[in-house]
Design a protein around this motif. Sequence first.
Motif, PDB file in Angstrom:
ATOM      1  N   UNK A  44       0.829  -1.217   0.000  1.00 56.73           N
ATOM      2  CA  UNK A  44       0.000   0.000   0.000  1.00 56.73           C
ATOM      3  C   UNK A  44       0.856   1.258   0.000  1.00 56.73           C
ATOM      4  N   UNK A  45       1.951   1.239   0.745  1.00 58.05           N
ATOM      5  CA  UNK A  45       2.849   2.397   0.773  1.00 58.05           C
ATOM      6  C   UNK A  45       3.463   2.651  -0.601  1.00 58.05           C
ATOM      7  N   UNK A  46       3.779   1.588  -1.327  1.00 57.88           N
ATOM      8  CA  UNK A  46       4.311   1.750  -2.685  1.00 57.88           C
ATOM      9  C   UNK A  46       3.250   2.318  -3.628  1.00 57.88           C
ATOM     10  N   UNK A  47       2.008   1.907  -3.431  1.00 60.08           N
ATOM     11  CA  UNK A  47       0.912   2.447  -4.248  1.00 60.08           C
ATOM     12  C   UNK A  47       0.716   3.928  -3.920  1.00 60.08           C
ATOM     13  N   UNK A  48       0.699   4.276  -2.636  1.00 64.18           N
ATOM     14  CA  UNK A  48       0.546   5.676  -2.215  1.00 64.18           C
ATOM     15  C   UNK A  48       1.680   6.547  -2.741  1.00 64.18           C
ATOM     16  N   UNK A  49       2.886   6.000  -2.775  1.00 64.83           N
ATOM     17  CA  UNK A  49       4.052   6.752  -3.247  1.00 64.83           C
ATOM     18  C   UNK A  49       4.075   6.882  -4.767  1.00 64.83           C
ATOM     19  N   UNK A  50       3.209   6.142  -5.450  1.00 67.76           N
ATOM     20  CA  UNK A  50       3.146   6.243  -6.905  1.00 67.76           C
ATOM     21  C   UNK A  50       4.109   5.337  -7.646  1.00 67.76           C
ATOM     22  N   UNK A  51       4.676   4.349  -6.962  1.00 62.93           N
ATOM     23  CA  UNK A  51       5.606   3.418  -7.607  1.00 62.93           C
ATOM     24  C   UNK A  51       4.895   2.202  -8.202  1.00 62.93           C
ATOM     25  N   UNK A  52       3.767   1.835  -7.611  1.00 66.03           N
ATOM     26  CA  UNK A  52       3.037   0.635  -8.030  1.00 66.03           C
ATOM     27  C   UNK A  52       1.576   1.021  -8.218  1.00 66.03           C
ATOM     28  N   UNK A  53       0.938   0.373  -9.171  1.00 64.64           N
ATOM     29  CA  UNK A  53      -0.500   0.573  -9.364  1.00 64.64           C
ATOM     30  C   UNK A  53      -1.180  -0.765  -9.584  1.00 64.64           C
ATOM     31  N   UNK A  54      -2.461  -0.791  -9.283  1.00 68.79           N
ATOM     32  CA  UNK A  54      -3.263  -1.992  -9.488  1.00 68.79           C
ATOM     33  C   UNK A  54      -4.038  -1.783 -10.784  1.00 68.79           C
ATOM     34  N   UNK A  55      -3.909  -2.726 -11.717  1.00 69.47           N
ATOM     35  CA  UNK A  55      -4.585  -2.565 -13.005  1.00 69.47           C
ATOM     36  C   UNK A  55      -6.012  -3.095 -12.948  1.00 69.47           C
ATOM     37  N   UNK A  56      -6.707  -3.011 -14.059  1.00 69.88           N
ATOM     38  CA  UNK A  56      -8.126  -3.386 -14.101  1.00 69.88           C
ATOM     39  C   UNK A  56      -8.359  -4.885 -13.879  1.00 69.88           C
ATOM     40  N   UNK A  57      -7.317  -5.702 -14.044  1.00 73.22           N
ATOM     41  CA  UNK A  57      -7.452  -7.148 -13.825  1.00 73.22           C
ATOM     42  C   UNK A  57      -7.136  -7.542 -12.381  1.00 73.22           C
ATOM     43  N   UNK A  58      -6.778  -6.551 -11.554  1.00 71.19           N
ATOM     44  CA  UNK A  58      -6.452  -6.832 -10.162  1.00 71.19           C
ATOM     45  C   UNK A  58      -4.989  -7.157  -9.937  1.00 71.19           C
ATOM     46  N   UNK A  59      -4.185  -7.040 -10.990  1.00 71.44           N
ATOM     47  CA  UNK A  59      -2.748  -7.309 -10.857  1.00 71.44           C
ATOM     48  C   UNK A  59      -2.005  -6.006 -10.573  1.00 71.44           C
ATOM     49  N   UNK A  60      -0.858  -6.159  -9.941  1.00 77.24           N
ATOM     50  CA  UNK A  60      -0.017  -5.014  -9.618  1.00 77.24           C
ATOM     51  C   UNK A  60       1.094  -4.887 -10.659  1.00 77.24           C
ATOM     52  N   UNK A  61       1.406  -3.641 -11.009  1.00 80.38           N
ATOM     53  CA  UNK A  61       2.490  -3.381 -11.963  1.00 80.38           C
ATOM     54  C   UNK A  61       3.188  -2.078 -11.572  1.00 80.38           C
ATOM     55  N   UNK A  62       4.359  -1.883 -12.119  1.00 80.97           N
ATOM     56  CA  UNK A  62       5.126  -0.683 -11.826  1.00 80.97           C
ATOM     57  C   UNK A  62       4.610   0.495 -12.637  1.00 80.97           C
ATOM     58  N   UNK A  63       4.616   1.670 -12.039  1.00 82.28           N
ATOM     59  CA  UNK A  63       4.349   2.907 -12.758  1.00 82.28           C
ATOM     60  C   UNK A  63       5.665   3.332 -13.418  1.00 82.28           C
ATOM     61  N   UNK A  64       5.646   4.404 -14.173  1.00 88.48           N
ATOM     62  CA  UNK A  64       6.885   4.910 -14.784  1.00 88.48           C
ATOM     63  C   UNK A  64       7.899   5.254 -13.695  1.00 88.48           C
ATOM     64  N   UNK A  65       7.443   5.885 -12.633  1.00 94.15           N
ATOM     65  CA  UNK A  65       8.325   6.224 -11.514  1.00 94.15           C
ATOM     66  C   UNK A  65       8.839   4.965 -10.823  1.00 94.15           C
ATOM     67  N   UNK A  66       7.974   3.964 -10.715  1.00 91.50           N
ATOM     68  CA  UNK A  66       8.378   2.694 -10.113  1.00 91.50           C
ATOM     69  C   UNK A  66       9.417   1.972 -10.946  1.00 91.50           C
TER      70      UNK A  66
END
Length: 107
Positions: A44-66
Motif C-alpha cells: 500500500x505504501x508503494x501504491x501511495x508513493x506512486x511506484x506501483x499501481x493496481x490494473x483493471x485485472x487486479x494485478x499489480x504493476x510498476x508505474x513509470x516512476x516505479x
Amino acid sequence: MLNSSLHRVQNQILYDLRHTQSARYSELLRPSGLDSDVFKFHLRNLVKAGYVQKDSTGKYCLTASGKETANNLDPTKKRLQKQPKLSLIIIVARTNRAGRLEYLFQE
C-alpha cells in the motif's frame, strides 16, 4: 527520483515487479515469506508513493516512476544505488576547402 528511505520489503517488491509485467497479490506475497498484513502495509505504501499501481485485472504493476526506481536497485543487495553521472564531449576537427582547420564541439 531515488528514494533511499524505502524499506527492504518495498525494495524487494519493486525488484520482483521489475522482472514481470504484472503480478497478483498472492504471487508477490508468496516469495516474501511475510505475514499478509505486513506485506499489504508495504505494498500500500508503494501504491501511495506512486511506484506501483493496481490494473483493471487486479494485478499489480510498476508505474513509470516505479520502473525508474526499480532500475536503480542493486541486483544482489536489492537496495537503491546511486547511478554514476556521465558527461561526454565530442570534438571533431577538419580542414575546410580553404585549408583552414575547423572544429565542431558537441557536449
